[in-house]
Every structure is written in structure tokens, then in C-alpha cells.
Design a protein around this motif. Structure first.
Motif: not given
Length: 294
Positions: A23-44
Motif C-alpha cells: 500500500d503506497w498510500g495517497g488520497e482518493g479512489p483506489l488504484a490497484l496495480l498488477h505487474h508483469a510476469n516475473g516481476f513484483c509489486a515493488g517495481t511499481w
């Protein structure tokens, strides 16, 4: 960039899978992020930083990646599994939020297709979708893939042969920086991949959290979901960002957008790894598309 991140795990209903979230924080509506094959949430991270002025940004580790559950058999990595996972995650997160929905579903490569699968099942769940160079196989190619008994490919072979273990993150960084694959990465994204994409081993070395076998199984399942038959059920306004130095022809994206009631294609000056290369070029069209540029 990880200093203010909140870590969570969600146990998915009717499943043995647990999904790790950043959860990177921020205000407002939810943004849900899905990475590419082989990577991870951190790369966002660099993308999340730009979005967090407009959204509450949460990135997920797909099954088999990062800190999420890692079932062993290849059958658990068919593409429809990832669609079900993000649908479950989105529903759980939306239930916690005053809006009761996801303001932005953002997916990279096969992560974009997972978001479309979820959108086809719950047409009211996502307010907007944005897909970065998604894996869109034209129908005639998909039929050929499904006709193969073992649709192995060069990407799967490369994944299985990829080095998995290094003496340290410092040595992994040195080796990766010498490779063309990482040449255009934002330094912050590389730092995050080193931190979040590698696990510490008991022997003091580090290894990829997403195994080569898992990555290969996902590549080999390409075409296992019929996106084209689901496209006309996707009501969510959708932006498809085509990386002009990426892997997929614009015509395939245009065909897909034409099948969807509310979708359009734009070009970005980047390669297939755009979120890790040029986060600003990724985010600017998304904010314009979702009317959040002010």
C-alpha cells in the motif's frame, strides 16, 4: 521509497492463495496495480509515486511472485487463475473503501489481461482500466497456440535458464546493469526490484522470488484465456497504452479496442518494460484519460 509503504496479506475466499500487497498510500479512489510476469509489486514504486497525488495506490504480488503464495504445479498458473485472483483482491479492497469500487485498474503485460478478465466478470467493479503493453494475441494466433500440445516458446526456455541465485544484491546489481534488458530502467525501479524481487537465503545468498519454472509456466499458458470472446462484456472505460518499442502490433490493440464498448489505444515512447523505464510517460496519459490532470 519503501519507508512509508504498508504491507498486507489477503487470504482469498475459497482458495489456499494469499496475496501480498504494498500500500503506497495517497488520497482518493483506489488504484490497484498488477505487474508483469516475473516481476513484483515493488517495481511499481516510481509509477505509484506519480499516481499517489490522485489515488490511494495498492500494488499486488501475483501468485508465484514476490511474497504471495507459490503453488507448485503448472496448472495453478493458467491465466484465468490470475483473473480470479485480482477479481477477489479487488472485491475485498473495494468493500473497505467508501466508493465501493476500484477507481483504476492498472496492469502491465499479462497483468493487464488479468484486469480485463476481472472486468469481464464484474462490469461495475472498476471505474477505469489502463493496460500497459498488454499481451494481446490476435485470434488467428491464439487458435494456433491452443492447437499445440506443448506450446513451449523461447520466452519459457529463457526463463528456465535464467540465473536464479547470486552471492548478494550488490553482485546481482552489477550483473544486471551490464545487460541490455536493464539499460533503460529508472534507477529507483531497479533498486526496488533488487529489494523486493530477491529473497534472502539461509546461506547468505539471494534468489529470485519468482522462480524460472513459475515464469515459464505462465509463458506457456499464453492463449489459455479467450480474451476475444470476453471483450464485449467489458464495460469499463479502458486505455490501452502501446509501447512503440514493445512487442505487440498496434493493429492487435485496435482490434481489441473495437470489440470493447469503451476503449481506446494510445502510443507511448517506451519499450515493453515501460513502467520501470519511463514512469512519467506511462502515468501522464492515464491521468488525462481518467480526468485527473488538474
Amino acid at each position: 521509497m519503501l519507508g512509508q509503504v504498508r504491507r498486507r496479506r489477503l487470504a482469498l475466499p475459497d482458495s489456499a492463495i494469499e496475496i501480498a500487497l504494498l500500500d503506497w498510500g495517497g488520497e482518493g479512489p483506489l488504484a490497484l496495480l498488477h505487474h508483469a510476469n516475473g516481476f513484483c509489486a515493488g517495481t511499481w514504486g516510481p509509477v505509484a509515486e506519480l499516481l499517489s497525488d490522485h489515488y490511494r495506490v495498492i500494488a499486488m504480488d501475483a501468485r508465484g511472485h514476490g511474497d504471495s503464495s507459490k503453488p507448485e504445479a503448472a496448472e495453478y498458473y493458467r491465466w484465468e487463475c490470475f483473473g480470479r485472483d485480482i477479481l477477489a483482491v479487488a472485491q475485498l479492497l473495494a468493500a473497505e473503501h467508501p466508493d465501493g469500487r476500484i477507481g483504476l485498474g492498472l496492469g502491465h503485460s499479462f497483468g493487464g489481461i488479468a484486469i480485463l478478465m476481472a472486468s469481464a466478470e464484474r462490469t461495475d467493479l472498476f471505474e477505469y482500466n489502463a493496460l500497459i503493453d498488454p499481451v494481446v494475441i490476435p485470434p488467428e494466433w491464439q487458435r494456433a497456440l491452443l492447437a499445440l500440445e506443448s506450446p513451449g516458446n523461447a520466452l519459457a526456455e529463457a526463463a528456465r535458464n535464467r540465473r536464479q541465485v547470486w552471492p548478494s544484491r550488490e553482485e546481482a546489481r552489477e550483473k544486471w546493469l551490464a545487460k541490455k534488458f536493464f539499460a533503460d530502467w529508472d534507477p529507483r525501479a531497479l533498486d526496488l526490484y533488487l529489494a523486493e524481487g530477491l529473497a534472502d537465503r539461509p546461506d547468505g545468498q539471494v534468489e529470485l522470488k519468482c522462480s524460472g519454472e513459475t515464469e515459464a509456466a505462465i509463458f506457456e499458458a499464453t492463449g489459455s484465456f479467450d480474451l476475444w470472446s470476453a471483450a464485449d462484456r467489458i464495460r469499463t472505460p479502458t486505455l490501452i497504452e502501446r509501447a512503440i518499442h514493445g512487442d505487440f502490433p498496434r493493429t492487435a490493440y485496435e482490434q481489441l479496442a473495437a470489440r470493447m464498448p469503451n476503449a481506446r489505444v494510445c502510443d507511448i515512447d517506451a519499450g515493453h518494460l515501460a513502467p520501470m523505464q519511463y514512469p512519467d510517460r506511462v502515468v501522464a496519459p492515464i491521468l488525462q484519460f481518467t480526468n485527473r490532470t488538474a
